[in-house]
Design a protein around this motif. Structure first.
Motif, mmCIF file in Angstrom:
data_model
loop_
_atom_site.group_PDB
_atom_site.id
_atom_site.type_symbol
_atom_site.label_atom_id
_atom_site.label_comp_id
_atom_site.label_asym_id
_atom_site.label_seq_id
_atom_site.Cartn_x
_atom_site.Cartn_y
_atom_site.Cartn_z
ATOM 1 N N THR A 103 9.906 0.962 13.164
ATOM 2 C CA THR A 103 9.326 1.733 14.264
ATOM 3 C C THR A 103 8.163 0.938 14.851
ATOM 4 N N LEU A 104 7.525 1.490 15.863
ATOM 5 C CA LEU A 104 6.331 0.850 16.393
ATOM 6 C C LEU A 104 5.253 0.758 15.319
ATOM 7 N N GLU A 105 5.150 1.786 14.479
ATOM 8 C CA GLU A 105 4.179 1.756 13.385
ATOM 9 C C GLU A 105 4.525 0.650 12.383
ATOM 10 N N THR A 106 5.798 0.511 12.073
ATOM 11 C CA THR A 106 6.243 -0.562 11.181
ATOM 12 C C THR A 106 5.810 -1.906 11.745
ATOM 13 N N TYR A 107 6.134 -2.118 12.997
ATOM 14 C CA TYR A 107 5.809 -3.365 13.690
ATOM 15 C C TYR A 107 4.316 -3.657 13.598
ATOM 16 N N ASP A 108 3.498 -2.663 13.889
ATOM 17 C CA ASP A 108 2.052 -2.832 13.867
ATOM 18 C C ASP A 108 1.557 -3.186 12.466
ATOM 19 N N GLN A 109 2.012 -2.452 11.464
ATOM 20 C CA GLN A 109 1.551 -2.691 10.095
ATOM 21 C C GLN A 109 2.055 -4.021 9.536
ATOM 22 N N ILE A 110 3.285 -4.386 9.856
ATOM 23 C CA ILE A 110 3.828 -5.671 9.401
ATOM 24 C C ILE A 110 3.059 -6.821 10.054
ATOM 25 N N ARG A 111 2.720 -6.680 11.347
ATOM 26 C CA ARG A 111 1.926 -7.719 12.024
ATOM 27 C C ARG A 111 0.552 -7.860 11.388
ATOM 28 N N LYS A 112 -0.050 -6.742 11.021
ATOM 29 C CA LYS A 112 -1.369 -6.804 10.376
ATOM 30 C C LYS A 112 -1.279 -7.496 9.020
ATOM 31 N N HIS A 113 -0.182 -7.293 8.319
ATOM 32 C CA HIS A 113 -0.015 -7.883 6.986
ATOM 33 C C HIS A 113 0.328 -9.373 7.042
ATOM 34 N N PHE A 114 1.275 -9.749 7.910
ATOM 35 C CA PHE A 114 1.776 -11.128 7.932
ATOM 36 C C PHE A 114 1.198 -11.983 9.060
ATOM 37 N N GLY A 115 0.559 -11.357 10.041
ATOM 38 C CA GLY A 115 0.007 -12.086 11.182
ATOM 39 C C GLY A 115 0.827 -11.855 12.436
ATOM 40 N N GLN A 116 0.130 -11.674 13.559
ATOM 41 C CA GLN A 116 0.796 -11.352 14.820
ATOM 42 C C GLN A 116 1.751 -12.444 15.288
ATOM 43 N N ASP A 117 1.449 -13.697 14.973
ATOM 44 C CA ASP A 117 2.299 -14.790 15.434
ATOM 45 C C ASP A 117 3.576 -14.938 14.621
ATOM 46 N N ARG A 118 3.733 -14.178 13.533
ATOM 47 C CA ARG A 118 4.909 -14.287 12.666
ATOM 48 C C ARG A 118 5.876 -13.117 12.833
ATOM 49 N N VAL A 119 5.521 -12.127 13.650
ATOM 50 C CA VAL A 119 6.331 -10.909 13.760
ATOM 51 C C VAL A 119 6.756 -10.715 15.210
ATOM 52 N N VAL A 120 8.076 -10.549 15.430
ATOM 53 C CA VAL A 120 8.649 -10.468 16.769
ATOM 54 C C VAL A 120 9.412 -9.149 16.915
ATOM 55 N N ALA A 121 9.124 -8.428 17.995
ATOM 56 C CA ALA A 121 9.802 -7.156 18.274
ATOM 57 C C ALA A 121 11.123 -7.392 18.998
ATOM 58 N N ILE A 122 12.143 -6.630 18.584
ATOM 59 C CA ILE A 122 13.429 -6.556 19.291
ATOM 60 C C ILE A 122 13.622 -5.080 19.594
ATOM 61 N N TYR A 123 13.288 -4.683 20.829
ATOM 62 C CA TYR A 123 13.311 -3.266 21.199
ATOM 63 C C TYR A 123 14.614 -2.923 21.919
ATOM 64 N N LEU A 124 15.409 -2.028 21.311
ATOM 65 C CA LEU A 124 16.698 -1.623 21.878
ATOM 66 C C LEU A 124 16.538 -0.386 22.746
ATOM 67 N N GLU A 125 17.248 -0.373 23.864
ATOM 68 C CA GLU A 125 17.234 0.776 24.765
ATOM 69 C C GLU A 125 18.661 1.198 25.096
ATOM 70 N N VAL A 126 18.856 2.508 25.189
ATOM 71 C CA VAL A 126 20.130 3.100 25.587
ATOM 72 C C VAL A 126 19.793 4.348 26.399
ATOM 73 N N GLU A 127 20.563 4.594 27.435
ATOM 74 C CA GLU A 127 20.364 5.784 28.274
ATOM 75 C C GLU A 127 20.415 7.024 27.390
ATOM 76 N N ASP A 128 19.532 7.992 27.649
ATOM 77 C CA ASP A 128 19.373 9.152 26.772
ATOM 78 C C ASP A 128 20.653 9.959 26.555
ATOM 79 N N GLY A 129 21.460 10.155 27.574
ATOM 80 C CA GLY A 129 22.704 10.912 27.403
ATOM 81 C C GLY A 129 23.652 10.228 26.429
#
Length: 194
Positions: A103-129
């Motif tokens: 989740t976004l929280e996971t991403y934030d906490q993992i970046r704090k633990h390992f460093g922002q330059d080592r963690v990359v987000a892959i955000y998936l989107e799909v139409e709500d319906g």
């Protein structure tokens, strides 16, 4: 040094499918990180594959030992469910790149633990319906469908993954998952550029 790629998105955006397909690709070398949860195992899931399914006692023991990298909990209609990543020896950024779902929280906490330059987000989107259709089909395949929980998650995602929150966490890599193969090819191209 390696990177940790974290797949994120609202429920039923195809995170599990994308995750499994990326791990099976031979043209990129990503190691999986198996996270932990206290939620009940779903039909078709296996211990140690999708998650390590544990009880709260195990979570508390890991906390006491200082082994929790990130942790989230959710009040569901079935009680409190915890999701977390443990420092259990799975991650060695000196040797490998890793793939996680979070989740976004996971991403934030993992970046704090390992460093922002080592963690990359892959955000998936799909139409709500389409997301709602996918979620309903998945729930119908369960031995005991939990439709109220499906609805709670769907509505909670609107708040959790608001545009303000996405901007707050500086998520720039967004991928449309209408066609899974096209989506995966786009993600692979991005990973190769890191």
């Amino acid at each position: 040094m390696g990177n940790i790629y974290i797949i994120m998105g609202k429920s039923a955006t195809g995170k599990d499918t994308i995750y499994k397909k990326l791990l099976s690709r031979e043209d990129i070398d990503l190691k999986k990180v198996v996270m932990y949860t206290t939620r009940p195992i779903r039909k078709g899931e296996k211990e140690g594959v999708e998650y390590h399914f544990v009880d709260e006692d195990k979570l508390n023991k890991l906390k006491k030992r200082g082994k929790i990298i990130e942790h989230r909990s959710y009040d569901t209609i079935h009680g409190k469910w915890h999701y977390f990543t443990a420092d259990d020896g799975q991650i060695n950024l000196d040797n490998n790149d890793y793939l996680m779902i979070g989740t976004l929280e996971t991403y934030d906490q993992i970046r704090k633990h390992f460093g922002q330059d080592r963690v990359v987000a892959i955000y998936l989107e799909v139409e709500d319906g389409l997301r709602l259709e996918r979620a309903l089909r998945r729930e119908q395949n369960q031995e005991e469908p939990k439709y109220a929980e499906l609805c709670r998650r769907f509505l909670a995602d609107e708040k959790d993954f608001s545009e303000d929150n996405i901007a707050k966490y500086k998520i720039f890599n967004r991928y449309q998952n209408e066609d899974v193969d096209a989506c995966i090819n786009e993600i692979v191209r991005s990973i190769r550029n890191y």
